[in-house]
Design a protein around this motif. Sequence first.
Motif, mmCIF file in Angstrom:
data_model
loop_
_atom_site.group_PDB
_atom_site.id
_atom_site.type_symbol
_atom_site.label_atom_id
_atom_site.label_comp_id
_atom_site.label_asym_id
_atom_site.label_seq_id
_atom_site.Cartn_x
_atom_site.Cartn_y
_atom_site.Cartn_z
ATOM 1 N N TYR A 236 0.817 -1.208 0.000
ATOM 2 C CA TYR A 236 0.000 0.000 0.000
ATOM 3 C C TYR A 236 0.850 1.258 0.000
ATOM 4 C CZ TYR A 236 -4.127 -2.751 1.103
ATOM 5 O OH TYR A 236 -5.154 -3.640 1.048
ATOM 6 N N GLN A 237 0.286 2.315 -0.565
ATOM 7 C CA GLN A 237 0.869 3.640 -0.442
ATOM 8 C C GLN A 237 -0.156 4.496 0.281
ATOM 9 O OE1 GLN A 237 2.410 5.433 -3.951
ATOM 10 N NE2 GLN A 237 3.684 3.701 -4.453
ATOM 11 N N SER A 238 0.315 5.331 1.170
ATOM 12 C CA SER A 238 -0.541 6.204 1.954
ATOM 13 C C SER A 238 -0.096 7.636 1.727
ATOM 14 C CB SER A 238 -0.408 5.842 3.438
ATOM 15 O OG SER A 238 -1.045 6.808 4.228
ATOM 16 N N MET A 239 -1.055 8.512 1.457
ATOM 17 C CA MET A 239 -0.725 9.921 1.256
ATOM 18 C C MET A 239 -1.870 10.794 1.732
ATOM 19 S SD MET A 239 -0.937 9.301 -2.758
ATOM 20 C CE MET A 239 -0.307 7.700 -2.396
ATOM 21 N N LYS A 240 -1.584 12.061 1.951
ATOM 22 C CA LYS A 240 -2.596 13.029 2.373
ATOM 23 C C LYS A 240 -3.088 13.783 1.147
ATOM 24 C CE LYS A 240 -2.359 12.647 6.902
ATOM 25 N NZ LYS A 240 -3.513 12.323 7.716
ATOM 26 N N ARG A 241 -4.389 13.986 1.086
ATOM 27 C CA ARG A 241 -4.998 14.733 -0.013
ATOM 28 C C ARG A 241 -6.134 15.590 0.516
ATOM 29 N NH1 ARG A 241 -1.081 13.284 -2.290
ATOM 30 N NH2 ARG A 241 -0.873 12.482 -4.389
ATOM 31 N N GLN A 242 -6.385 16.699 -0.168
ATOM 32 C CA GLN A 242 -7.507 17.585 0.123
ATOM 33 C C GLN A 242 -8.732 17.055 -0.622
ATOM 34 O OE1 GLN A 242 -6.629 20.477 1.911
ATOM 35 N NE2 GLN A 242 -8.782 20.903 2.247
ATOM 36 N N GLY B 51 -17.443 24.156 7.114
ATOM 37 C CA GLY B 51 -17.350 25.302 8.010
ATOM 38 C C GLY B 51 -16.054 25.317 8.795
ATOM 39 N N ALA B 52 -15.499 24.139 9.026
ATOM 40 C CA ALA B 52 -14.237 24.041 9.754
ATOM 41 C C ALA B 52 -13.079 24.268 8.788
ATOM 42 C CB ALA B 52 -14.121 22.647 10.380
ATOM 43 N N ARG B 53 -11.903 24.377 9.352
ATOM 44 C CA ARG B 53 -10.710 24.500 8.520
ATOM 45 C C ARG B 53 -10.581 23.251 7.658
ATOM 46 N NH1 ARG B 53 -5.683 23.384 11.227
ATOM 47 N NH2 ARG B 53 -4.413 22.804 9.482
ATOM 48 N N PRO B 54 -10.395 23.403 6.346
ATOM 49 C CA PRO B 54 -10.277 22.221 5.487
ATOM 50 C C PRO B 54 -9.146 21.316 5.951
ATOM 51 C CG PRO B 54 -10.393 24.216 4.175
ATOM 52 C CD PRO B 54 -10.247 24.642 5.607
ATOM 53 N N GLU B 55 -9.442 20.059 6.026
ATOM 54 C CA GLU B 55 -8.424 19.108 6.464
ATOM 55 C C GLU B 55 -8.054 18.183 5.318
ATOM 56 O OE1 GLU B 55 -10.231 15.231 8.352
ATOM 57 O OE2 GLU B 55 -11.087 16.985 9.337
ATOM 58 N N LYS B 56 -6.891 17.649 5.422
ATOM 59 C CA LYS B 56 -6.479 16.643 4.451
ATOM 60 C C LYS B 56 -6.878 15.282 4.999
ATOM 61 C CE LYS B 56 -2.916 19.097 2.047
ATOM 62 N NZ LYS B 56 -1.624 18.996 1.409
ATOM 63 N N VAL B 57 -7.249 14.404 4.102
ATOM 64 C CA VAL B 57 -7.617 13.042 4.467
ATOM 65 C C VAL B 57 -6.468 12.110 4.102
ATOM 66 C CG1 VAL B 57 -10.092 13.435 4.225
ATOM 67 C CG2 VAL B 57 -8.773 12.690 2.236
ATOM 68 N N THR B 58 -6.460 10.947 4.708
ATOM 69 C CA THR B 58 -5.467 9.933 4.364
ATOM 70 C C THR B 58 -6.061 9.044 3.283
ATOM 71 O OG1 THR B 58 -4.569 9.952 6.593
ATOM 72 C CG2 THR B 58 -4.070 8.025 5.242
ATOM 73 N N VAL B 59 -5.322 8.874 2.212
ATOM 74 C CA VAL B 59 -5.757 8.025 1.106
ATOM 75 C C VAL B 59 -4.797 6.844 1.009
ATOM 76 C CG1 VAL B 59 -6.270 7.917 -1.358
ATOM 77 C CG2 VAL B 59 -6.644 10.051 -0.111
#
Length: 104
Positions: A7-13, A40-48
């Motif tokens: 697997y590869q894991s990365m952060k994305r908006q 409404g909250a600060r945009p966060e990055k998710v883990t993909v």
Amino acid sequence: MTRTDLYQSMKRQVTTLGVTLYGIHFNSEALQLQRLRKEGARPEKVTVLVRADDIRMVSVEFSGGPTLQLTSKALDTCDEPISLEEWVAAYKAVKGFCDARRPQ
């Protein structure tokens, strides 16, 4: 980006297009609902998470929220697995073709 053997894991908006990996948009109604809840909250990055041996499906993990399994309409017609290595090679070939056709 971090790597494991498979697997590869990365952060994305998350955007209105979903999450984008290697030029492929992965999106769903559930993903967009999560994005709107967080708007409404600060945009966060998710883990993909993506399997290096088959990029047709990804997992998107929200901090303190659900994990979603997403596919891409662009790859829906692919019956066989597509490795990351194959996708990158195809992308480079197309990019090289387009670059060669661009006026100097």
